[in-house]
Every structure is written in C-alpha cells, then in structure tokens.
Design a protein around this motif. Structure first.
Motif, PDB file in Angstrom:
ATOM      1  N   ILE A  79      -7.278  13.311  -7.097  1.00 32.67           N
ATOM      2  CA  ILE A  79      -6.660  14.626  -7.289  1.00 32.67           C
ATOM      3  C   ILE A  79      -5.223  14.531  -6.808  1.00 32.67           C
ATOM      4  N   ILE A  80      -4.281  15.025  -7.620  1.00 35.67           N
ATOM      5  CA  ILE A  80      -2.878  15.075  -7.214  1.00 35.67           C
ATOM      6  C   ILE A  80      -2.466  16.540  -7.167  1.00 35.67           C
ATOM      7  N   LEU A  81      -1.959  16.936  -6.006  1.00 36.58           N
ATOM      8  CA  LEU A  81      -1.484  18.304  -5.812  1.00 36.58           C
ATOM      9  C   LEU A  81       0.041  18.328  -5.828  1.00 36.58           C
ATOM     10  N   GLU A  82       0.596  19.346  -6.474  1.00 38.46           N
ATOM     11  CA  GLU A  82       2.050  19.550  -6.474  1.00 38.46           C
ATOM     12  C   GLU A  82       2.386  20.600  -5.434  1.00 38.46           C
ATOM     13  N   HIS A  83       3.450  20.345  -4.690  1.00 40.76           N
ATOM     14  CA  HIS A  83       3.929  21.258  -3.651  1.00 40.76           C
ATOM     15  C   HIS A  83       5.411  21.524  -3.900  1.00 40.76           C
ATOM     16  N   ARG A  84       5.937  22.572  -3.290  1.00 39.89           N
ATOM     17  CA  ARG A  84       7.361  22.906  -3.413  1.00 39.89           C
ATOM     18  C   ARG A  84       7.912  23.232  -2.031  1.00 39.89           C
ATOM     19  N   THR A  85       9.094  22.684  -1.747  1.00 36.72           N
ATOM     20  CA  THR A  85       9.774  23.035  -0.499  1.00 36.72           C
ATOM     21  C   THR A  85      10.305  24.461  -0.613  1.00 36.72           C
ATOM     22  N   GLY A  86      10.853  24.971   0.472  1.00 30.05           N
ATOM     23  CA  GLY A  86      11.461  26.299   0.452  1.00 30.05           C
ATOM     24  C   GLY A  86      12.604  26.409  -0.535  1.00 30.05           C
ATOM     25  N   ASP A  87      13.228  25.267  -0.853  1.00 34.58           N
ATOM     26  CA  ASP A  87      14.320  25.228  -1.836  1.00 34.58           C
ATOM     27  C   ASP A  87      13.828  24.944  -3.243  1.00 34.58           C
ATOM     28  N   GLY A  88      12.505  24.843  -3.431  1.00 40.83           N
ATOM     29  CA  GLY A  88      11.943  24.620  -4.747  1.00 40.83           C
ATOM     30  C   GLY A  88      11.850  23.175  -5.183  1.00 40.83           C
ATOM     31  N   VAL A  89      12.116  22.240  -4.288  1.00 41.05           N
ATOM     32  CA  VAL A  89      12.014  20.827  -4.630  1.00 41.05           C
ATOM     33  C   VAL A  89      10.533  20.442  -4.699  1.00 41.05           C
ATOM     34  N   ALA A  90      10.139  19.858  -5.817  1.00 40.04           N
ATOM     35  CA  ALA A  90       8.740  19.480  -6.014  1.00 40.04           C
ATOM     36  C   ALA A  90       8.449  18.132  -5.376  1.00 40.04           C
TER      37      ALA A  90
ATOM     38  N   THR B 271       1.106  15.233  -3.342  1.00 40.42           N
ATOM     39  CA  THR B 271       0.190  14.481  -2.480  1.00 40.42           C
ATOM     40  C   THR B 271      -0.970  14.018  -3.342  1.00 40.42           C
ATOM     41  N   LEU B 272      -1.432  12.798  -3.069  1.00 41.93           N
ATOM     42  CA  LEU B 272      -2.498  12.189  -3.845  1.00 41.93           C
ATOM     43  C   LEU B 272      -3.708  11.981  -2.944  1.00 41.93           C
ATOM     44  N   TYR B 273      -4.867  12.380  -3.426  1.00 44.82           N
ATOM     45  CA  TYR B 273      -6.134  12.216  -2.709  1.00 44.82           C
ATOM     46  C   TYR B 273      -7.034  11.384  -3.606  1.00 44.82           C
ATOM     47  N   GLY B 274      -7.210  10.119  -3.251  1.00 40.88           N
ATOM     48  CA  GLY B 274      -7.999   9.224  -4.078  1.00 40.88           C
ATOM     49  C   GLY B 274      -9.275   8.804  -3.379  1.00 40.88           C
ATOM     50  N   HIS B 275     -10.110   8.073  -4.115  1.00 37.29           N
ATOM     51  CA  HIS B 275     -11.367   7.521  -3.591  1.00 37.29           C
ATOM     52  C   HIS B 275     -12.335   8.629  -3.192  1.00 37.29           C
ATOM     53  N   LEU B 276     -12.317   9.705  -3.951  1.00 33.97           N
ATOM     54  CA  LEU B 276     -13.176  10.852  -3.673  1.00 33.97           C
ATOM     55  C   LEU B 276     -14.529  10.684  -4.362  1.00 33.97           C
ATOM     56  N   SER B 277     -15.424  11.609  -4.091  1.00 34.80           N
ATOM     57  CA  SER B 277     -16.713  11.629  -4.798  1.00 34.80           C
ATOM     58  C   SER B 277     -16.510  12.278  -6.162  1.00 34.80           C
ATOM     59  N   ARG B 278     -17.367  11.959  -7.097  1.00 35.44           N
ATOM     60  CA  ARG B 278     -17.248  12.564  -8.438  1.00 35.44           C
ATOM     61  C   ARG B 278     -17.391  14.089  -8.402  1.00 35.44           C
ATOM     62  N   PRO B 279     -18.292  14.656  -7.566  1.00 41.73           N
ATOM     63  CA  PRO B 279     -18.355  16.117  -7.515  1.00 41.73           C
ATOM     64  C   PRO B 279     -17.043  16.779  -7.076  1.00 41.73           C
TER      65      PRO B 279
ATOM     66  N   HIS C  43       0.844  -1.193   0.000  1.00 40.94           N
ATOM     67  CA  HIS C  43       0.000   0.000   0.000  1.00 40.94           C
ATOM     68  C   HIS C  43       0.876   1.239   0.000  1.00 40.94           C
ATOM     69  N   LEU C  44       0.637   2.154  -0.918  1.00 45.86           N
ATOM     70  CA  LEU C  44       1.513   3.308  -1.112  1.00 45.86           C
ATOM     71  C   LEU C  44       0.933   4.601  -0.555  1.00 45.86           C
ATOM     72  N   GLY C  45       0.063   4.510   0.427  1.00 42.12           N
ATOM     73  CA  GLY C  45      -0.519   5.709   1.015  1.00 42.12           C
ATOM     74  C   GLY C  45      -0.974   5.445   2.432  1.00 42.12           C
TER      75      GLY C  45
ATOM     76  N   ILE D 179     -11.005  20.365  -0.802  1.00 41.36           N
ATOM     77  CA  ILE D 179     -10.712  19.907  -2.164  1.00 41.36           C
ATOM     78  C   ILE D 179     -11.633  18.779  -2.616  1.00 41.36           C
ATOM     79  N   GLY D 180     -12.416  18.215  -1.710  1.00 40.99           N
ATOM     80  CA  GLY D 180     -13.311  17.143  -2.119  1.00 40.99           C
ATOM     81  C   GLY D 180     -13.987  16.477  -0.943  1.00 40.99           C
ATOM     82  N   TRP D 181     -14.588  15.310  -1.233  1.00 44.98           N
ATOM     83  CA  TRP D 181     -15.333  14.548  -0.233  1.00 44.98           C
ATOM     84  C   TRP D 181     -15.094  13.065  -0.466  1.00 44.98           C
ATOM     85  N   PHE D 182     -15.129  12.270   0.614  1.00 45.22           N
ATOM     86  CA  PHE D 182     -15.038  10.817   0.469  1.00 45.22           C
ATOM     87  C   PHE D 182     -16.159  10.360  -0.443  1.00 45.22           C
ATOM     88  N   GLY D 183     -15.856   9.463  -1.356  1.00 43.26           N
ATOM     89  CA  GLY D 183     -16.855   8.942  -2.274  1.00 43.26           C
ATOM     90  C   GLY D 183     -17.584   7.727  -1.720  1.00 43.26           C
TER      91      GLY D 183
END
Length: 172
Positions: A118-129, A132-140, A81-83, A157-161
């Motif tokens: 939904i996958i969000l991209e983040h950056r550290t203070g040094d700009g390293v990307a 985070t992945l949010y899966g199993h959400l509702s379609r809305p 499991h990767l999360g 950003i969403g709701w449990f599906g």
C-alpha cells in the motif's frame, strides 16, 4: 523540516510504540554476514534478547537481494535497501504514520518483491506531496481499499503477512 515542526500528527506504525518497545537492530549489510535471515532465525534472535520488534536499516547496502527483480542490467543489481524494516510476528497490525490518501495498492507477488503493498500520499503544510510505502503485508490488508481513500494517522491499514504472502521474506 515539516515532519520535525510538530505540525503533523505522526503515529507509530506498529504497536506498542517503537520508542518504548524492546527492539533489536539487524545488520543485513554486505559486511553483516551473521545477521539472521529466515523467519525462524529472526524469531529466535528476537526471543534471545527479549525484543518485540526487529529493525532493518534504511539505505543499507545488502547482499540478500538475490531475485531477478533486483537485476538492473545484465551486469549490475540493486543492493541498497530503500526503506526501514520492522519485523515481528505475522498478523502484527500496521498503522498509517500520517494523514493521507491511498495512492495505490497491489499484490506484487514476484519472488522477493513486496507482496501486498500500500502506498499512501501525504501533503506538507505547503502542499508538497510525498509518499509512504507499506510492503510485505497480508493479502487481507488490500481488501476494501480504493485509490483516494482517506486515512488518518494511526488508522489500521493492514497486517504483517506470512512468508508466503511476502513472496519469500520473513514477516515484517
């Protein structure tokens, strides 16, 4: 190290905050044969112990991955499991853990896949990307999204599906 530095604002991804929420950890590892799997079993166990959230472990070697999506070759399957799973009722709000931008989103509707994700991209203070992945959400949860959309830590950003949106998984 950056996450632990206190520099970024880190928000809880569900409410109430995990630190103070009654919770239960489920062992879905190959050794944890008595863990609940169906939505009804999970809900019953949560009610039995008074938990508002159930948690599934990161990097757990699981026996529940049975769909075709987990076949690596004809002879091997992905089982790790990767999360981190956070289980609760369908419709539970999900919030961004960190400031970021929408990197991608999709409805992965193959049986036992992510469903709406939904996958969000983040950056550290040094700009390293990092992402985070949010899966199993509702379609809305996918409505109004576009690549590059900015989100702040704590933004909804969403709701449990429901199980049918999660393509076979209990709401989480």
């Amino acid at each position: 190290q950056w996450l632990m530095s206190g520099v970024p604002t880190i928000a809880d991804v569900v409410f109430p905050p995990l630190a103070t929420t009654p919770k239960i950890w489920f062992d879905w590892s190959i050794k944890g044969t008595d863990a609940p799997i169906t939505p009804a079993e999970i809900e019953t166990e949560m009610e039995r112990v008074g938990a508002q959230v159930a948690i599934g472990h990161y990097c757990e070697d699981r026996a529940v991955y049975k769909g075709d999506a987990y076949e690596v070759t004809d002879e091997t399957r992905r089982t790790v499991h990767l999360g981190v799973d956070l289980f609760g009722p369908a419709g539970t709000p999900v919030y961004a853990a960190l400031d970021g931008t929408v990197a991608l989103f999709n409805d992965n509707n193959t049986y036992l896949d992510y469903g709406p994700v939904i996958i969000l991209e983040h950056r550290t203070g040094d700009g390293v990307a990092f992402w985070t992945l949010y899966g199993h959400l509702s379609r809305p949860s996918l409505e109004g999204l576009y690549e590059g959309k900015k989100v702040a830590a704590g933004d909804l950003i969403g709701w449990f599906g429901e199980e049918h949106e999660n393509v076979g998984w209990a709401p989480h």
